[in-house]
Design a protein around this motif. Structure first.
Motif, PDB file in Angstrom:
ATOM      1  N   UNK A   4      66.914   3.744  29.054  1.00  0.00           N
ATOM      2  CA  UNK A   4      67.551   4.756  30.182  1.00  0.00           C
ATOM      3  C   UNK A   4      66.707   5.949  30.058  1.00  0.00           C
ATOM      4  N   UNK A   5      66.132   6.278  29.152  1.00  0.00           N
ATOM      5  CA  UNK A   5      65.327   7.783  29.106  1.00  0.00           C
ATOM      6  C   UNK A   5      63.886   7.370  29.819  1.00  0.00           C
ATOM      7  N   UNK A   6      63.664   6.198  29.776  1.00  0.00           N
ATOM      8  CA  UNK A   6      62.380   5.904  30.833  1.00  0.00           C
ATOM      9  C   UNK A   6      62.758   5.628  32.020  1.00  0.00           C
ATOM     10  N   UNK A   7      63.601   5.309  32.378  1.00  0.00           N
ATOM     11  CA  UNK A   7      64.159   4.990  33.822  1.00  0.00           C
ATOM     12  C   UNK A   7      64.505   6.476  34.295  1.00  0.00           C
ATOM     13  N   UNK A   8      65.064   7.515  33.626  1.00  0.00           N
ATOM     14  CA  UNK A   8      65.151   8.852  34.201  1.00  0.00           C
ATOM     15  C   UNK A   8      64.034   9.515  34.381  1.00  0.00           C
ATOM     16  N   UNK A   9      62.887   9.343  33.224  1.00  0.00           N
ATOM     17  CA  UNK A   9      61.536   9.925  33.435  1.00  0.00           C
ATOM     18  C   UNK A   9      60.823   9.275  34.834  1.00  0.00           C
ATOM     19  N   UNK A 208      64.723   0.957  42.567  1.00  0.00           N
ATOM     20  CA  UNK A 208      64.203  -0.240  42.068  1.00  0.00           C
ATOM     21  C   UNK A 208      62.957   0.474  41.626  1.00  0.00           C
ATOM     22  N   UNK A 209      62.229   1.064  42.251  1.00  0.00           N
ATOM     23  CA  UNK A 209      60.764   1.580  41.617  1.00  0.00           C
ATOM     24  C   UNK A 209      60.968   2.128  40.523  1.00  0.00           C
ATOM     25  N   UNK A 210      61.811   2.982  40.317  1.00  0.00           N
ATOM     26  CA  UNK A 210      62.015   3.569  38.873  1.00  0.00           C
ATOM     27  C   UNK A 210      62.365   2.626  38.101  1.00  0.00           C
ATOM     28  N   UNK A 211      63.303   1.724  38.192  1.00  0.00           N
ATOM     29  CA  UNK A 211      63.551   0.636  37.071  1.00  0.00           C
ATOM     30  C   UNK A 211      62.253  -0.217  36.720  1.00  0.00           C
ATOM     31  N   UNK A 212      61.560  -0.387  37.779  1.00  0.00           N
ATOM     32  CA  UNK A 212      60.288  -1.281  37.608  1.00  0.00           C
ATOM     33  C   UNK A 212      59.387  -0.492  36.665  1.00  0.00           C
ATOM     34  N   UNK A 213      59.010   0.932  37.182  1.00  0.00           N
ATOM     35  CA  UNK A 213      58.258   1.836  36.408  1.00  0.00           C
ATOM     36  C   UNK A 213      58.621   1.824  34.804  1.00  0.00           C
ATOM     37  N   UNK A 214      59.844   1.789  34.554  1.00  0.00           N
ATOM     38  CA  UNK A 214      60.136   2.041  33.223  1.00  0.00           C
ATOM     39  C   UNK A 214      59.948   0.663  32.353  1.00  0.00           C
ATOM     40  N   UNK A 215      59.853  -0.271  33.121  1.00  0.00           N
ATOM     41  CA  UNK A 215      59.210  -1.558  32.373  1.00  0.00           C
ATOM     42  C   UNK A 215      60.724  -2.156  31.617  1.00  0.00           C
TER      43      UNK A 215
END
Length: 215
Positions: A4-9, A208-215
């Motif tokens: 979740x932190x990675x998605x926000x970042x 979708x881009x943010x979730x993809x970048x978060x891995x």
């Protein structure tokens, strides 16, 4: 929690910019930037693309309609023409009327200074939201937009994540809870967080881009 932190970042890295900043408003607790934000909130609250609302806010500024005195003094056609140059043609005639009436109200009741409206609210966010809706063209959505953006300079409103921002959180599979989201964002300005979440709410590709970048 780490994901979740990675998605926000990832969201903040790509879309962490307020709408006021994108419209060229250097927001401060002074009359002109606050008024320009009120106009931007009015424009953004219509069923129109954010890019058009932002371009129109810049067009009004370039036309010199950047404070309530000048807006009220301008004739209706001058306001229509400026709105048209920004691409705001679907609502230009009604909006030109509302902008003139709102400027007159601000001048007459609060001497052209939204800080006086803030003082009247006496630190109550619910009252701020109510008073903002007295302006023609500013409904609940417009008041929310104004407070989302203004919370950086009106800290009594912070953290202000309205229903639209929380909708973005849900799309990102994040908790739709203001305190949790602020915690996940670390020390990020809540106004920046709110704007990024709203972009995720209105554009599926952003989420979708943010979730993809978060891995």
């Amino acid at each position: 929690m780490d994901r979740q932190r990675r998605v926000v970042r990832a969201l903040l890295d790509a879309h962490g910019r307020t709408y006021a900043d994108e419209a060229g408003i250097r927001l401060r607790d002074t009359p002109q930037p606050l008024y320009r934000l009120l106009v931007l909130a009015h424009l953004l609250s219509a069923r129109i693309r954010a890019s058009v609302a932002l371009a129109t806010a810049r067009a009004l500024h370039e036309a010199g309609l950047r404070d309530p005195h000048r807006m009220a003094e301008a004739d209706w056609q001058e306001r229509v023409d400026a709105l048209g140059r920004g691409g705001y043609r679907r609502y230009d005639e009604r909006t030109a009327t509302q902008l003139g009436e709102a400027a007159e109200l601000l001048n007459e009741r609060w001497s052209g200074d939204l800080r006086r409206l803030r003082r009247e609210a006496d630190g109550k966010v619910s009252e701020l939201r109510h008073l903002l809706q007295e302006f023609p063209g500013i409904g609940p959505a417009g008041a929310d937009i104004f407070l989302r953006e203004a919370q950086g300079v009106w800290p009594e409103a912070a953290p202000y994540l309205d229903a639209k921002a929380l909708q973005g959180a849900e799309r990102l599979k994040l908790p739709a809870d203001t305190e949790r989201l602020v915690e996940l964002a670390g020390g990020t300005d809540p106004a920046v967080l709110a704007a990024a979440l709203v972009r995720a709410a209105v554009d599926k590709d952003v989420a979708e881009d943010a979730m993809r970048r978060a891995g």
